[in-house]
Design an enzyme around this catalytic site. Structure first.
Site, PDB file in Angstrom:
ATOM      1  CE1 TYR A 136      -4.678  -2.116   4.809  1.00  0.00           C
ATOM      2  CE2 TYR A 136      -3.809   0.121   4.550  1.00  0.00           C
ATOM      3  CZ  TYR A 136      -4.244  -1.075   4.001  1.00  0.00           C
ATOM      4  OH  TYR A 136      -4.255  -1.235   2.636  1.00  0.00           O
ATOM      5  CB  SER A 146      -0.899   0.009   1.242  1.00  0.00           C
ATOM      6  OG  SER A 146      -1.555   1.252   1.389  1.00  0.00           O
TER       7      SER A 146
END
Length: 681
Positions: free
Chosen positions: A571, A558
């Site tokens: 996350y 990400s």
């Protein structure tokens, strides 16, 4: 409007092709004769409709038929130059085509056109080939059928064989068909129904004769079982097969990459347990349709089923080297100055006692069909040994067919392979969202895909949409479970022979401020993405390294692995873990030719399972925008002002694993439309 003769022909072909006792996949051909208007003059002309080259009877449609004018085809008899120039006749068929002609005419077209019967079937039933390959097949044919079926000595398929069968039918008006030595059967009839009945009569009569003789034999046609060579238990057998599969695939891919197929049917396990295995396997297959797909003989592991794994692997490597030397010698014994170059010296079939059979081809269907044909060959050998002695055509004749100029031309007509052809890909979290898009792109580029997801139903839907088991299989996998991940990789290598490309995509997201983030939130995200990626990469490497074909591991990380976004400490931290795994594994696995790269997407809202599962609402609340506008919000903050979609991530995965970046490893590719704060430094 479909001609009535064609409608009957298609229906008959589909019925015959649906029963593997009658003929094998893509084997044999059927035909019908009739009249239809000439497209230029409008006058009726006599036509031949015959299954075209490469088609399959079971799935035949009108488009798969070659359509020829019979007057022109039969006129070729007067200009036939003889068996030394057989190949010229196939080219001449093109000048006999009617209208647009339909499919390309096959080598057997002459048989159908020259035999004086309205309907002709040429089939490759196991029972018929057993008679055709028996040492005393001619005498047995008379014993089984009397004068109702006539023996035709072996002749390579072609124009002369058509002339031979036509002459035999004319000389034997009482005959309903013939057995072609070393090859198969041909039957004919005045109607489509009569031809079908006669074909089935020949096949069922041969089956009954073989069954009766087998029952009265007093022993197994393949001899006694050998101690230590009987089948392992189901669980142990599949574990052993999974351990051996990547090694065997690597050996079978020495000349060019291959896809594999594993078979542990009762027929195969019985054959590899018998004392006559070595003798019969060395004799090879006989029917041209068989050995063109299986090669003239298999590689046979000559160790007991319970031999230590390391010993079995070492012996397989020795036997593979010997197989290649033997195949080269076979080629050099028979090649002439006009022969095509040797196509490859690796086996297409590998038999492992106690475990089963591994078959190989340029794609999954080819590998599976090669295995099916070798099962046909086992059935043929069993039948021939029950009624006589198995005596296939000699290797010189096999070479003439294997390296036939017509076969070479057929191979040259094949479409160019797609960029990821022969590659076996495993995508986690592929039941929806980004993972689904990646699976779709890899399959579209030619890869075989294992669709892994904790939601099996979703994975099955994706696999089915990709084309089913010859393209994709679905496996339920919880990537946090060490045993489940090991089982996932085992299922992958058993499905396609090995593993080349892994995409660590499984993930989830929980957006909370630090003070509201629980240890459960932290552990869950790290278990799925950090631990899960580690487990999948480790088990994949355990398959890739002994396979010896290199490979690719891609992490869907990400932009958050670099960008300090608000309210997502768990996350973003686990994505940073994944990003560093890319660097660490690239450094460690490079010596094995395994490349490890990553993709860093920005928020993918549309089509994302993660965003639909609550993350979208959480992030929208964080940024103070309606959830319906979250994608547009992400786009506005980028340099390109464009929203990132699942297919954009899939395109990056293909770029990293396709043919153009083969020297690239340890790289992270941003797919974020330009987030300056996430630039790689």
């Amino acid at each position: 409007m479909t001609h009535p003769a064609v409608a009957d022909l298609i229906a008959r072909s589909n019925r015959l092709g649906a029963d593997h006792r009658t003929t094998n996949y893509a084997g044999g051909n059927t035909s019908a004769k009739g009249t239809a208007p000439d497209p230029v003059t409008g006058e009726d002309v006599e036509l031949l409709w015959v299954k075209g080259s490469g088609g399959d009877l079971g799935t035949l449609t009108e488009r798969g038929l070659a359509v020829l004018r019979l007057d022109r085809l039969r006129s070729l008899v007067g200009v036939y130059p003889g068996v030394d120039r057989e190949d010229e006749m196939v080219a001449a068929f093109d000048f006999c085509l009617h209208g647009r002609g339909g499919a390309a005419p096959s080598i057997d077209t002459a048989m159908h056109g020259l035999v004086d019967a309205p309907h002709v079937d040429h089939l490759h039933p196991d029972a018929g080939i057993a008679l055709a390959t028996a040492a005393d097949g001619e005498a047995l044919t008379r014993e089984v059928f009397g004068d109702r079926v006539v023996w035709v000595p072996w002749r390579r398929p072609g124009f002369q064989l058509g002339l031979d069968i036509a002459a035999i039918k004319e000389a034997n008006p009482q005959a309903v068909g013939c057995v072609l030595g070393g090859h198969g059967i041909t039957a004919w009839g005045a109607t489509s129904a009569e031809a079908e009945v006669r074909s089935l009569e020949i096949i069922r009569t041969a089956e009954a004769y073989i069954e009766d003789r087998t029952a009265r034999l007093g022993r197994h046609p393949f001899g006694h079982t050998r101690p230590g060579f009987v089948a392992l238990g189901d669980e142990e057998r599949r574990a052993r097969a999974a351990a051996l599969a990547p090694v065997i695939r690597g050996l079978a891919s020495t000349d060019r990459p291959q896809v594999g197929h594993f078979t542990d049917s009762e027929v195969v396990l019985d054959f590899v347990s018998r004392e006559e295995l070595g003798r019969l396997a060395a004799l090879g297959t006989s029917c041209p349709d068989h050995f063109l797909r299986t090669k003239v003989s298999p590689l046979v592991l000559d160790l007991p089923a319970d031999a230590p794994l390391g010993e079995a692997v070492a012996r397989l490597r020795e036997l593979h080297a010997a197989y290649r030397e033997d195949y080269r010698a076979y080629y050099e014994r028979h090649a002439t100055g006009d022969s095509p170059p040797m196509r490859g010296a690796d086996p297409a079939i590998v038999l492992v006692p106690g475990v089963g059979m591994f078959s190989f081809g340029k794609d999954k269907q080819t590998a599976r069909v090669a295995g099916e044909f070798y099962v046909n060959a086992i059935n043929v050998m069993r039948g021939a040994e029950a009624i006589s002695t198995y005596a296939p055509i000699d290797e010189a004749e096999k070479f003439r067919i294997e390296y036939w100029a017509l076969e070479e031309a057929k191979l040259a007509r094949m479409p160019q392979p797609k960029p990821l052809a022969t590659r076996v890909a495993l995508v986690t979290g592929a039941g929806s969202g980004i993972g689904k898009a990646i699976a779709e792109r890899l399959a579209a580029e030619g890869a075989c895909v294992v669709v892994a997801d904790v939601n099996l139903e979703g994975a099955q839907e994706v696999a089915a949409a990709l084309g089913g088991p010859d393209v994709a299989v679905a496996v339920r996998a919880d990537v946090t479970d060490e045993d489940a991940v090991a089982a996932l990789v085992r299922e992958s290598v058993l499905a396609f022979g090995g593993l080349d490309l892994v995409v660590n995509n499984a993930g989830l997201s929980i957006s909370k401020p630090l003070l509201e983030t629980t240890t459960r939130d932290w552990d869950l995200q790290h278990d799925v993405m950090a631990r899960g990626s580690f487990l999948v990469a480790r088990e994949a490497a355990r398959a890739m390294i002994p396979q010896g074909m290199g490979g690719d591991i891609v992490y869907i990380a990400s932009k958050n692995s670099l960008f300090a976004g608000p309210n997502n400490v768990a996350y973003s931290a686990t994505k940073a873990d994944q990003a560093h795994q890319v660097r660490l594994l690239a450094a460690e696995l490079g010596e094995h030719g395994i490349r490890v790269n990553g993709v860093n997407p920005d928020g993918v809202v549309r089509g994302s399972g993660i965003f639909a599962g609550g993350w979208g609402a959480q992030r929208a609340a964080t940024y103070g925008v309606p959830e319906s506008e979250l994608g547009a919000y992400y786009a506005r903050r980028t340099l390109l002002k464009k929203e990132v979609l699942p297919e954009h991530v899939a395109a990056a995965v293909f770029a990293l694993t396709g043919p153009d970046l083969v020297q690239t490893t340890g790289l992270h590719v941003p797919v974020d439309s330009g987030v300056a704060a996430a630039f790689l430094r």
